[in-house]
Design a protein around this motif. Structure first.
Motif, short mmCIF file in Angstrom:
data_model
loop_
_atom_site.label_atom_id
_atom_site.label_comp_id
_atom_site.label_asym_id
_atom_site.label_seq_id
_atom_site.Cartn_x
_atom_site.Cartn_y
_atom_site.Cartn_z
N VAL A 105 -3.06 2.51 6.61
CA VAL A 105 -1.62 2.27 6.67
C VAL A 105 -1.00 3.64 6.93
O VAL A 105 -1.21 4.58 6.17
CB VAL A 105 -1.09 1.67 5.36
N PHE A 106 -0.23 3.75 8.02
CA PHE A 106 0.35 5.03 8.41
C PHE A 106 1.81 5.10 7.95
O PHE A 106 2.55 4.13 8.08
CB PHE A 106 0.30 5.19 9.93
N VAL A 107 2.20 6.25 7.43
CA VAL A 107 3.58 6.46 7.00
C VAL A 107 4.16 7.66 7.75
O VAL A 107 3.54 8.73 7.77
CB VAL A 107 3.68 6.68 5.48
N SER A 108 5.33 7.46 8.34
CA SER A 108 6.02 8.51 9.09
C SER A 108 7.50 8.50 8.71
O SER A 108 7.95 7.65 7.93
CB SER A 108 5.88 8.27 10.60
N ARG A 109 8.25 9.43 9.29
CA ARG A 109 9.72 9.49 9.16
C ARG A 109 10.17 9.43 7.70
O ARG A 109 11.11 8.72 7.36
CB ARG A 109 10.38 8.37 9.96
N ILE A 110 9.51 10.18 6.82
CA ILE A 110 9.91 10.21 5.41
C ILE A 110 11.14 11.11 5.30
O ILE A 110 11.10 12.29 5.67
CB ILE A 110 8.76 10.77 4.53
N ARG A 111 12.23 10.54 4.80
CA ARG A 111 13.47 11.31 4.75
C ARG A 111 14.38 10.79 3.65
O ARG A 111 14.27 9.63 3.25
CB ARG A 111 14.18 11.29 6.10
N VAL A 116 0.84 -1.20 0.00
CA VAL A 116 0.00 0.00 0.00
C VAL A 116 0.88 1.25 0.00
O VAL A 116 0.60 2.23 -0.72
CB VAL A 116 -0.96 0.01 1.21
N ALA A 117 1.96 1.22 0.77
CA ALA A 117 2.87 2.37 0.83
C ALA A 117 3.75 2.47 -0.42
O ALA A 117 4.05 3.58 -0.88
CB ALA A 117 3.75 2.27 2.08
N LEU A 150 1.99 10.36 -1.16
CA LEU A 150 1.43 9.44 -0.17
C LEU A 150 0.16 9.99 0.45
O LEU A 150 -0.79 9.25 0.71
CB LEU A 150 2.47 9.14 0.91
N ARG A 151 0.11 11.30 0.67
CA ARG A 151 -1.09 11.90 1.26
C ARG A 151 -2.30 11.74 0.34
O ARG A 151 -3.43 11.63 0.80
CB ARG A 151 -0.85 13.38 1.55
N PRO A 171 2.01 3.89 -4.70
CA PRO A 171 1.98 5.24 -5.30
C PRO A 171 3.37 5.79 -5.59
O PRO A 171 3.56 6.53 -6.57
CB PRO A 171 1.25 6.08 -4.24
N LEU A 172 4.36 5.43 -4.78
CA LEU A 172 5.73 5.87 -5.02
C LEU A 172 6.32 5.17 -6.24
O LEU A 172 7.04 5.78 -7.03
CB LEU A 172 6.58 5.61 -3.78
N HIS A 173 6.00 3.89 -6.40
CA HIS A 173 6.48 3.14 -7.56
C HIS A 173 5.88 3.71 -8.85
O HIS A 173 6.57 3.83 -9.86
CB HIS A 173 6.12 1.67 -7.39
#
Length: 367
Positions: free
Chosen positions: A310-316, A155-156, A281-282, A159-161
């Protein structure tokens, strides 16, 4: 949701008749089976009849569905031709014995085990990722639900792919004991008490102590040194998302009751800025981004428990590779990792008109 609705009028009242389904849950007394019952009710999936099925030893046990209490029936004695949809959550051995027989009897089976995930004639589905694959379900009347850790990962990644094409991914999981069922949760609870002098802390479900510890081992070892849990994650990601993504995984069991976490390192074909990734992601389905540079600006398993997202954090940025990003991905493994995804597959089947509705109509009176 794709419920088919038929309205009728009379001089006295309006009737809206909604087609519902006859549903059976195999493994209804387990952690995931109970979650399936709860989520079917939460999402108002159109159910006319609900049947709870289990092994002979659990026959007669009771489970709740909405305001109803349902007594478990013996799977060996049940006539599956009388239902439209079967949600299967009783482990791989039961699924291998029963799923194809059930499919041939008429209903579509949504299987939560690993039994059919690699079968080329069985679609492996996360609705936010590959809904178009659902058309394959008619080959065997079986749809596979992915591994709990894979579900939240893809799921995460999806969209990035789509935006920048992932070349390589490195994933370390932090998986809760509920992934090992009620026995796993009981072991953590009992060991935690025992360490404070109230009982026996000897491992039973897990190979080593799980309380106040982490175990870099889930499943069974393969000849290459990886475990089958780790292999599931790359096999399933390749089947659902892209076979060309290079993926390496380390699966770790942690002393958390509910909620799986993943540290994810990604390498893309093109540059992708942190701000761009966050915006992508948002906007993506099924994802919530909680990512602030504050002491509490990230999600933990405790925060995610009971939630659908599905929560996504610490994007860096990852400066050690070209076009690299790091993410922290968390989800309730009993929900999106299992029961919720299964119910979302059922909704997808309904929307695509792939479930038969021989159960007739439920009648609601309005006006």
């Amino acid at each position: 949701m794709g419920m088919r609705v038929r309205a009728q009028t009379s001089p006295f009242r309006n009737r809206i008749e909604i087609m519902g389904y006859r549903v059976a849950i195999v493994g209804a007394t387990g952690n995931v089976g109970r979650e399936m019952l709860a989520i079917l009710e939460e999402l108002n999936f159109p159910v006319d009849e609900m049947h709870a099925l289990a092994s002979r030893k659990s026959k007669g046990n009771e489970v709740s569905f909405g305001e109803k209490t349902i007594r478990c029936q013996d799977i060996e004695q049940f006539d599956f031709s009388t239902v439209d949809l079967v949600l299967m959550s009783a482990g791989g051995a039961v699924s291998r014995e029963w799923s194809e027989k059930i499919g041939k009897a008429g209903p579509i089976v949504i299987d939560n085990s690993s039994a059919f995930r690699k079968d080329p004639d069985v679609p492996l589905i996360v609705p936010e990722v590959n809904p178009d694959h659902i058309k394959l379900a008619k080959k065997k009347n079986i749809v596979a639900n992915p591994n709990c850790s894979t579900a939240q990962l893809v799921v995460a990644l999806k969209p990035l792919h789509d935006a920048a094409k992932i070349k390589r991914a490195v994933v370390s999981t932090y998986q809760s004991v509920s992934g090992a069922g009620k026995e796993g949760m009981d072991e953590l609870w009992n060991q935690t008490k025992a360490i404070y002098g109230l009982g026996d802390a000897t491992p039973k479900k897990f190979p080593k102590q799980i309380a106040f510890n982490v175990l870099p081992f889930i499943g069974e070892f393969r000849d290459d040194g990886y475990t089958d849990e780790e292999a599931k994650m790359w096999d399933e990601t390749h089947k659902m998302l892209d076979p060309d993504i290079k993926l390496t995984v380390t699966c770790v069991r942690v002393p958390v009751f509910v909620g799986h976490s993943e540290a994810v390192t990604l390498e893309f074909e093109r540059p992708i800025a942190v701000e761009e990734a966050r915006a992508i992601l948002r906007d993506a389905p099924g994802i919530m981004v909680i990512d602030k540079h504050e002491d509490d600006g990230y999600i933990t398993p405790v925060d995610a428990a009971g939630e659908h997202a599905v929560f996504v954090s610490r994007i860096r940025k990852d400066p050690t590779v070209e076009h690299g990003l790091n993410l922290w991905v968390v989800s309730d493994n009993l929900r999106k990792g299992a029961a919720l995804n299964a119910v979302q597959i059922a909704q997808l089947l309904d929307e695509q008109g792939m479930l038969k509705t021989a159960s007739g109509y439920r009648t609601l009176t309005v006006g």
